[in-house]
Design a protein around this motif. Structure first.
Motif, PDB file in Angstrom:
ATOM      1  N   ALA A   1       0.825  -1.210   0.000  1.00  0.00           N
ATOM      2  CA  ALA A   1       0.000   0.000   0.000  1.00  0.00           C
ATOM      3  C   ALA A   1       0.857   1.256   0.000  1.00  0.00           C
ATOM      4  O   ALA A   1       0.593   2.218  -0.731  1.00  0.00           O
ATOM      5  CB  ALA A   1      -0.929  -0.004   1.220  1.00  0.00           C
ATOM      6  N   LYS A   2       1.927   1.257   0.789  1.00  0.00           N
ATOM      7  CA  LYS A   2       2.819   2.411   0.864  1.00  0.00           C
ATOM      8  C   LYS A   2       3.539   2.633  -0.459  1.00  0.00           C
ATOM      9  O   LYS A   2       3.673   3.765  -0.925  1.00  0.00           O
ATOM     10  CB  LYS A   2       3.828   2.217   1.996  1.00  0.00           C
ATOM     11  N   TRP A   3       4.011   1.553  -1.073  1.00  0.00           N
ATOM     12  CA  TRP A   3       4.702   1.667  -2.362  1.00  0.00           C
ATOM     13  C   TRP A   3       3.746   2.147  -3.452  1.00  0.00           C
ATOM     14  O   TRP A   3       4.097   2.986  -4.279  1.00  0.00           O
ATOM     15  CB  TRP A   3       5.288   0.321  -2.762  1.00  0.00           C
ATOM     16  N   LEU A   4       2.536   1.579  -3.456  1.00  0.00           N
ATOM     17  CA  LEU A   4       1.565   1.896  -4.505  1.00  0.00           C
ATOM     18  C   LEU A   4       1.179   3.371  -4.494  1.00  0.00           C
ATOM     19  O   LEU A   4       1.102   4.015  -5.542  1.00  0.00           O
ATOM     20  CB  LEU A   4       0.326   1.015  -4.338  1.00  0.00           C
ATOM     21  N   TYR A   5       0.934   3.912  -3.294  1.00  0.00           N
ATOM     22  CA  TYR A   5       0.484   5.300  -3.190  1.00  0.00           C
ATOM     23  C   TYR A   5       1.616   6.277  -2.874  1.00  0.00           C
ATOM     24  O   TYR A   5       1.396   7.492  -2.832  1.00  0.00           O
ATOM     25  CB  TYR A   5      -0.620   5.410  -2.136  1.00  0.00           C
ATOM     26  N   GLY A   6       2.835   5.768  -2.666  1.00  0.00           N
ATOM     27  CA  GLY A   6       3.987   6.634  -2.458  1.00  0.00           C
ATOM     28  C   GLY A   6       3.959   7.442  -1.188  1.00  0.00           C
ATOM     29  O   GLY A   6       4.210   8.657  -1.216  1.00  0.00           O
ATOM     30  N   ILE A   7       3.644   6.789  -0.057  1.00  0.00           N
ATOM     31  CA  ILE A   7       3.571   7.519   1.209  1.00  0.00           C
ATOM     32  C   ILE A   7       4.464   6.874   2.260  1.00  0.00           C
ATOM     33  O   ILE A   7       4.871   5.722   2.132  1.00  0.00           O
ATOM     34  CB  ILE A   7       2.122   7.609   1.736  1.00  0.00           C
ATOM     35  N   LEU A   8       4.752   7.633   3.312  1.00  0.00           N
ATOM     36  CA  LEU A   8       5.623   7.175   4.377  1.00  0.00           C
ATOM     37  C   LEU A   8       4.853   6.434   5.468  1.00  0.00           C
ATOM     38  O   LEU A   8       3.626   6.524   5.553  1.00  0.00           O
ATOM     39  CB  LEU A   8       6.354   8.368   4.994  1.00  0.00           C
ATOM     40  N   GLU A   9       5.598   5.743   6.321  1.00  0.00           N
ATOM     41  CA  GLU A   9       4.992   4.941   7.396  1.00  0.00           C
ATOM     42  C   GLU A   9       4.137   5.789   8.340  1.00  0.00           C
ATOM     43  O   GLU A   9       3.022   5.402   8.686  1.00  0.00           O
ATOM     44  CB  GLU A   9       6.097   4.239   8.186  1.00  0.00           C
ATOM     45  N   ARG A  10       4.660   6.938   8.763  1.00  0.00           N
ATOM     46  CA  ARG A  10       3.923   7.765   9.716  1.00  0.00           C
ATOM     47  C   ARG A  10       2.576   8.196   9.154  1.00  0.00           C
ATOM     48  O   ARG A  10       1.556   8.156   9.846  1.00  0.00           O
ATOM     49  CB  ARG A  10       4.754   8.994  10.092  1.00  0.00           C
ATOM     50  N   GLN A  11       2.570   8.597   7.908  1.00  0.00           N
ATOM     51  CA  GLN A  11       1.333   9.051   7.276  1.00  0.00           C
ATOM     52  C   GLN A  11       0.364   7.896   7.089  1.00  0.00           C
ATOM     53  O   GLN A  11      -0.842   8.033   7.312  1.00  0.00           O
ATOM     54  CB  GLN A  11       1.646   9.694   5.931  1.00  0.00           C
ATOM     55  N   PHE A  12       0.891   6.738   6.692  1.00  0.00           N
ATOM     56  CA  PHE A  12       0.028   5.587   6.485  1.00  0.00           C
ATOM     57  C   PHE A  12      -0.585   5.141   7.805  1.00  0.00           C
ATOM     58  O   PHE A  12      -1.766   4.783   7.854  1.00  0.00           O
ATOM     59  CB  PHE A  12       0.813   4.426   5.872  1.00  0.00           C
ATOM     60  N   ARG A  13       0.180   5.144   8.885  1.00  0.00           N
ATOM     61  CA  ARG A  13      -0.353   4.783  10.201  1.00  0.00           C
ATOM     62  C   ARG A  13      -1.463   5.741  10.620  1.00  0.00           C
ATOM     63  O   ARG A  13      -2.453   5.330  11.227  1.00  0.00           O
ATOM     64  CB  ARG A  13       0.762   4.756  11.248  1.00  0.00           C
ATOM     65  N   ARG A  14      -1.301   7.009  10.290  1.00  0.00           N
ATOM     66  CA  ARG A  14      -2.346   7.991  10.627  1.00  0.00           C
ATOM     67  C   ARG A  14      -3.649   7.649   9.922  1.00  0.00           C
ATOM     68  O   ARG A  14      -4.732   7.799  10.498  1.00  0.00           O
ATOM     69  CB  ARG A  14      -1.894   9.405  10.259  1.00  0.00           C
ATOM     70  N   TYR A  15      -3.559   7.206   8.660  1.00  0.00           N
ATOM     71  CA  TYR A  15      -4.773   6.804   7.942  1.00  0.00           C
ATOM     72  C   TYR A  15      -5.448   5.643   8.657  1.00  0.00           C
ATOM     73  O   TYR A  15      -6.677   5.616   8.811  1.00  0.00           O
ATOM     74  CB  TYR A  15      -4.428   6.389   6.506  1.00  0.00           C
ATOM     75  N   TYR A  16      -4.643   4.662   9.092  1.00  0.00           N
ATOM     76  CA  TYR A  16      -5.208   3.512   9.808  1.00  0.00           C
ATOM     77  C   TYR A  16      -5.863   3.961  11.114  1.00  0.00           C
ATOM     78  O   TYR A  16      -7.002   3.573  11.415  1.00  0.00           O
ATOM     79  CB  TYR A  16      -4.127   2.468  10.099  1.00  0.00           C
ATOM     80  N   GLU A  17      -5.162   4.767  11.902  1.00  0.00           N
ATOM     81  CA  GLU A  17      -5.689   5.196  13.203  1.00  0.00           C
ATOM     82  C   GLU A  17      -6.951   6.030  13.048  1.00  0.00           C
ATOM     83  O   GLU A  17      -7.904   5.911  13.838  1.00  0.00           O
ATOM     84  CB  GLU A  17      -4.613   5.984  13.959  1.00  0.00           C
ATOM     85  N   LYS A  18      -6.980   6.869  12.019  1.00  0.00           N
ATOM     86  CA  LYS A  18      -8.158   7.684  11.759  1.00  0.00           C
ATOM     87  C   LYS A  18      -9.351   6.808  11.380  1.00  0.00           C
ATOM     88  O   LYS A  18     -10.474   7.014  11.849  1.00  0.00           O
ATOM     89  CB  LYS A  18      -7.855   8.671  10.625  1.00  0.00           C
ATOM     90  N   ALA A  19      -9.094   5.788  10.544  1.00  0.00           N
ATOM     91  CA  ALA A  19     -10.160   4.882  10.115  1.00  0.00           C
ATOM     92  C   ALA A  19     -10.651   4.008  11.261  1.00  0.00           C
ATOM     93  O   ALA A  19     -11.847   3.730  11.377  1.00  0.00           O
ATOM     94  CB  ALA A  19      -9.661   4.017   8.962  1.00  0.00           C
ATOM     95  N   ALA A  20      -9.730   3.567  12.116  1.00  0.00           N
ATOM     96  CA  ALA A  20     -10.079   2.658  13.214  1.00  0.00           C
ATOM     97  C   ALA A  20     -10.980   3.319  14.253  1.00  0.00           C
ATOM     98  O   ALA A  20     -11.715   2.630  14.976  1.00  0.00           O
ATOM     99  CB  ALA A  20      -8.807   2.143  13.874  1.00  0.00           C
ATOM    100  N   LYS A  21     -10.943   4.638  14.340  1.00  0.00           N
ATOM    101  CA  LYS A  21     -11.749   5.354  15.329  1.00  0.00           C
ATOM    102  C   LYS A  21     -13.205   5.535  14.887  1.00  0.00           C
ATOM    103  O   LYS A  21     -14.054   5.914  15.682  1.00  0.00           O
ATOM    104  CB  LYS A  21     -11.135   6.734  15.605  1.00  0.00           C
ATOM    105  N   LYS A  22     -13.486   5.273  13.615  1.00  0.00           N
ATOM    106  CA  LYS A  22     -14.830   5.509  13.097  1.00  0.00           C
ATOM    107  C   LYS A  22     -15.635   4.209  13.065  1.00  0.00           C
ATOM    108  O   LYS A  22     -15.077   3.113  12.965  1.00  0.00           O
ATOM    109  CB  LYS A  22     -14.746   6.127  11.705  1.00  0.00           C
ATOM    110  N   PRO A  23     -16.975   4.321  13.143  1.00  0.00           N
ATOM    111  CA  PRO A  23     -17.818   3.120  13.173  1.00  0.00           C
ATOM    112  C   PRO A  23     -17.905   2.382  11.842  1.00  0.00           C
ATOM    113  O   PRO A  23     -18.286   1.222  11.799  1.00  0.00           O
ATOM    114  CB  PRO A  23     -19.196   3.674  13.577  1.00  0.00           C
ATOM    115  N   ALA A  24     -17.544   3.043  10.745  1.00  0.00           N
ATOM    116  CA  ALA A  24     -17.617   2.399   9.427  1.00  0.00           C
ATOM    117  C   ALA A  24     -16.527   1.341   9.292  1.00  0.00           C
ATOM    118  O   ALA A  24     -15.637   1.222  10.133  1.00  0.00           O
ATOM    119  CB  ALA A  24     -17.487   3.450   8.329  1.00  0.00           C
ATOM    120  N   GLU A  25     -16.595   0.575   8.206  1.00  0.00           N
ATOM    121  CA  GLU A  25     -15.626  -0.489   7.966  1.00  0.00           C
ATOM    122  C   GLU A  25     -14.223   0.102   7.818  1.00  0.00           C
ATOM    123  O   GLU A  25     -13.969   0.922   6.928  1.00  0.00           O
ATOM    124  CB  GLU A  25     -16.012  -1.252   6.701  1.00  0.00           C
TER     125      GLU A  25
END
Length: 216
Positions: free
Chosen positions: A71-95
């Motif tokens: 996922a990081k290679w495909l979208y060209g992003i760093l670990e810190r930013q990718f983790r933020r996406y996960y943490e932001k998504a995990a806090k919401k009730p949606a999938e």
């Protein structure tokens, strides 16, 4: 102190880019990640390096780590930013998995790529950084900017007559954007008409593996 700070910032930005052969990333991921890799990946669909044609058992942790790396290679992003996406998504009730993909897909650089203004995501990232695009009439040069439904992404007026945009116009007239986007090729703008769904994202990522990697 100012020199050190600027140098560190520049180094961090360079780390976001993979400057080596991208085909090696596709071979490590076990799937084609970039359009230009098709020919080489077909011939060498095994990991790079010596003795890598020997099949080896991949651990559960290794498989989940690799999916995150893909996922990081495909979208060209760093670990810190990718983790933020996960943490932001995990806090919401949606999938969570769907939200992660939507955060990745609605990045401005990815939308520029999906609209056909760039042939690759790295190229789209560069165009955005160089101020080629506006969002709702305002110059936006942040590749990670999150676009929303109803947003209009247009080529900046001062860039329309440039060599690159003029060379892209014939290609845009034949380009079919992602289903959740609408492209006005002649007017050089696109619009986000809906959020991407699993059916129209054509994702090659196993988001469940990504979730399991971060929640272990």
């Amino acid at each position: 102190m100012l020199y050190v700070t600027c140098y560190t910032l520049q180094a961090t930005r360079l780390m976001a880019r993979h400057i080596g052969p991208k085909t090696r990333l596709s071979r490590r991921a076990g799937t084609q990640l970039f359009p230009k890799d098709a020919k080489i990946f077909t011939k060498r669909n095994y990991p790079p390096g010596m003795h890598t044609q020997i099949k080896r058992r991949v651990s559960g942790y290794g498989a989940r780590m690799l999916e995150k790396q893909k996922a990081k290679w495909l979208y060209g992003i760093l670990e810190r930013q990718f983790r933020r996406y996960y943490e932001k998504a995990a806090k919401k009730p949606a999938e969570t998995g769907l939200l992660i993909l939507q955060y990745l897909e609605t990045r401005l650089d990815n939308v520029v790529f999906r609209l056909g203004f760039a042939q690759t995501r790295p190229q789209a990232r560069q165009l955005v950084s160089h101020g080629f695009f506006e969002v709702n009439g305002k110059k936006t040069d942040i590749p990670s900017y999150e676009v929303r439904v109803g947003d209009v992404i247009s080529v900046k007026e001062s860039k329309k007559a440039g060599k690159y945009i003029q060379s892209q116009k014939p290609l845009l007239s034949k380009f079919k954007p992602a289903e959740w986007l609408r492209l006005e090729a002649e007017k050089l703008f696109g619009k986000v008409v809906s959020l991407p769904t699993p059916e129209n994202m054509e994702s090659i990522l196993n988001t469940q593996f990504i979730i399991e990697h971060y929640s272990r």
